[in-house]
Design a protein around this motif. Structure first.
Motif, PDB file in Angstrom:
ATOM      1  N   ASP A   1       0.879  -1.161   0.000  1.00 28.76           N
ATOM      2  CA  ASP A   1       0.000   0.000   0.000  1.00 28.76           C
ATOM      3  C   ASP A   1       0.925   1.222   0.000  1.00 28.76           C
ATOM      4  OD1 ASP A   1      -1.357   2.289   1.341  1.00 28.76           O
ATOM      5  OD2 ASP A   1      -3.050   0.883   1.460  1.00 28.76           O
TER       6      ASP A   1
ATOM      7  N   GLU B   1       0.507   4.243   0.755  1.00 33.12           N
ATOM      8  CA  GLU B   1       0.374   5.138   1.903  1.00 33.12           C
ATOM      9  C   GLU B   1       0.917   4.507   3.184  1.00 33.12           C
ATOM     10  OE1 GLU B   1      -3.131   7.259   4.529  1.00 33.12           O
ATOM     11  OE2 GLU B   1      -3.534   6.770   2.432  1.00 33.12           O
ATOM     12  N   THR B   2       0.485   3.286   3.490  1.00 26.81           N
ATOM     13  CA  THR B   2       0.863   2.656   4.760  1.00 26.81           C
ATOM     14  C   THR B   2       2.183   1.914   4.684  1.00 26.81           C
ATOM     15  OG1 THR B   2      -0.264   0.557   4.284  1.00 26.81           O
ATOM     16  CG2 THR B   2      -1.565   2.332   5.342  1.00 26.81           C
ATOM     17  N   LYS B   3       2.638   1.578   3.477  1.00 24.85           N
ATOM     18  CA  LYS B   3       3.877   0.811   3.227  1.00 24.85           C
ATOM     19  C   LYS B   3       3.793  -0.615   3.765  1.00 24.85           C
ATOM     20  CE  LYS B   3       5.789   4.563   1.566  1.00 24.85           C
ATOM     21  NZ  LYS B   3       4.787   5.267   0.828  1.00 24.85           N
ATOM     22  N   VAL B   4       2.576  -1.136   3.929  1.00 22.92           N
ATOM     23  CA  VAL B   4       2.357  -2.507   4.372  1.00 22.92           C
ATOM     24  C   VAL B   4       2.097  -3.359   3.134  1.00 22.92           C
ATOM     25  CG1 VAL B   4       0.855  -4.043   5.715  1.00 22.92           C
ATOM     26  CG2 VAL B   4       1.477  -1.786   6.610  1.00 22.92           C
TER      27      VAL B   4
ATOM     28  N   GLU C   1       6.641  -2.842   5.669  1.00 22.85           N
ATOM     29  CA  GLU C   1       6.299  -3.867   6.657  1.00 22.85           C
ATOM     30  C   GLU C   1       5.715  -5.065   5.918  1.00 22.85           C
ATOM     31  OE1 GLU C   1       2.916  -4.392  10.099  1.00 22.85           O
ATOM     32  OE2 GLU C   1       3.769  -2.398   9.768  1.00 22.85           O
TER      33      GLU C   1
ATOM     34  N   HIS D   1      10.303  -5.730   9.134  1.00 23.72           N
ATOM     35  CA  HIS D   1      10.343  -4.309   8.768  1.00 23.72           C
ATOM     36  C   HIS D   1      11.710  -4.059   8.171  1.00 23.72           C
ATOM     37  CE1 HIS D   1       6.817  -3.051  11.318  1.00 23.72           C
ATOM     38  NE2 HIS D   1       7.069  -4.271  11.756  1.00 23.72           N
TER      39      HIS D   1
ATOM     40  N   LYS E   1      -7.121   3.200  -4.068  1.00 22.47           N
ATOM     41  CA  LYS E   1      -5.836   3.308  -3.370  1.00 22.47           C
ATOM     42  C   LYS E   1      -4.701   3.215  -4.372  1.00 22.47           C
ATOM     43  CE  LYS E   1      -6.978   1.472   1.154  1.00 22.47           C
ATOM     44  NZ  LYS E   1      -6.485   0.542   2.193  1.00 22.47           N
TER      45      LYS E   1
END
Length: 161
Positions: A40, A42-45, A118, A123, A145
Motif C-alpha cells: 500500500d 500510503e501505509t507501506k504494508v 512492513e 520491517h 488506493k
C-alpha cells in the motif's frame, strides 16, 4: 523420505508463481523468489491475495528464463499480465543495489527509491520500482488506493548473487 515434486519461484510476493524445471539455490532461497512485493503506497504494508484476491488472476513471467539458473544473466524483466490490459514490464539489473538502482522504467531510467516497508513481522528497506508499476497495479486493483511495487534491496536472491 521427503521428495520435491515441483520447483516454483514467486518473483513477486503474493502473485502467481513460475514453475521451473531447474532453478538456482541462492543464499536467500530459490532464485528470484519474492524479490519484488506489492505494498500500500500510503501505509507501506505489503498486500497479498488474502486482502486482494484479484491478484490471483495475474500471470507473471521472467525474460530471459535463464535468469533463474545462469549467474551470467545480470539483467532480466519481470512481466506481469492481466486479461484486457497491456503487460507491465519491470526491468531489473542484479548489479544495482541500494538507492542507485535495481529497476528501470520503460524509458530505461533508474526508478528505485528507498522505502521502509512492513511485511508480516519483518520491517526493512526496499526499493520502490517506480511510477509505471504504481500506476499499473493501482489501476488493476481499482479500489481508489495506490499500490507500489518494491524490490528487495539486499544481496542474494539471484544466481551468483
Amino acid at each position: 523420505m521427503p521428495t520435491i515434486s515441483k520447483l516454483i519461484s514467486y518473483p513477486i510476493k503474493s502473485l502467481p508463481g513460475i514453475e521451473c524445471e531447474r532453478i538456482a539455490l541462492t543464499s536467500t532461497g530459490l532464485a528470484l523468489d519474492r524479490t519484488l512485493a506489492l505494498v500500500d503506497a500510503e501505509t507501506k504494508v505489503f498486500i497479498s491475495q488474502r486482502s486482494h484476491p484479484k491478484l490471483a488472476t495475474l500471470a507473471v513471467r521472467v525474460s530471459p528464463e535463464t535468469a533463474f539458473v545462469d549467474p551470467s544473466v545480470q539483467e532480466f524483466d519481470v512481466i506481469v499480465s492481466a486479461e484486457g490490459r497491456d503487460d507491465l514490464v519491470i526491468a531489473c539489473d542484479v548489479r544495482e543495489h541500494g538507492a542507485e538502482g535495481g529497476a528501470r522504467d520503460a524509458g530505461g531510467r533508474a526508478t528505485s527509491t528507498p522505502v521502509d516497508i512492513e511485511c508480516w513481522e519483518w520491517h526493512g528497506t526496499c526499493l520502490d520500482v517506480g511510477a509505471d508499476a504504481r500506476a499499473w497495479f493501482s489501476a488493476f486493483l481499482d479500489d481508489g488506493k495506490q499500490y507500489s511495487c518494491v524490490r528487495w534491496a539486499g544481496r542474494g536472491g539471484f544466481p551468483g548473487g
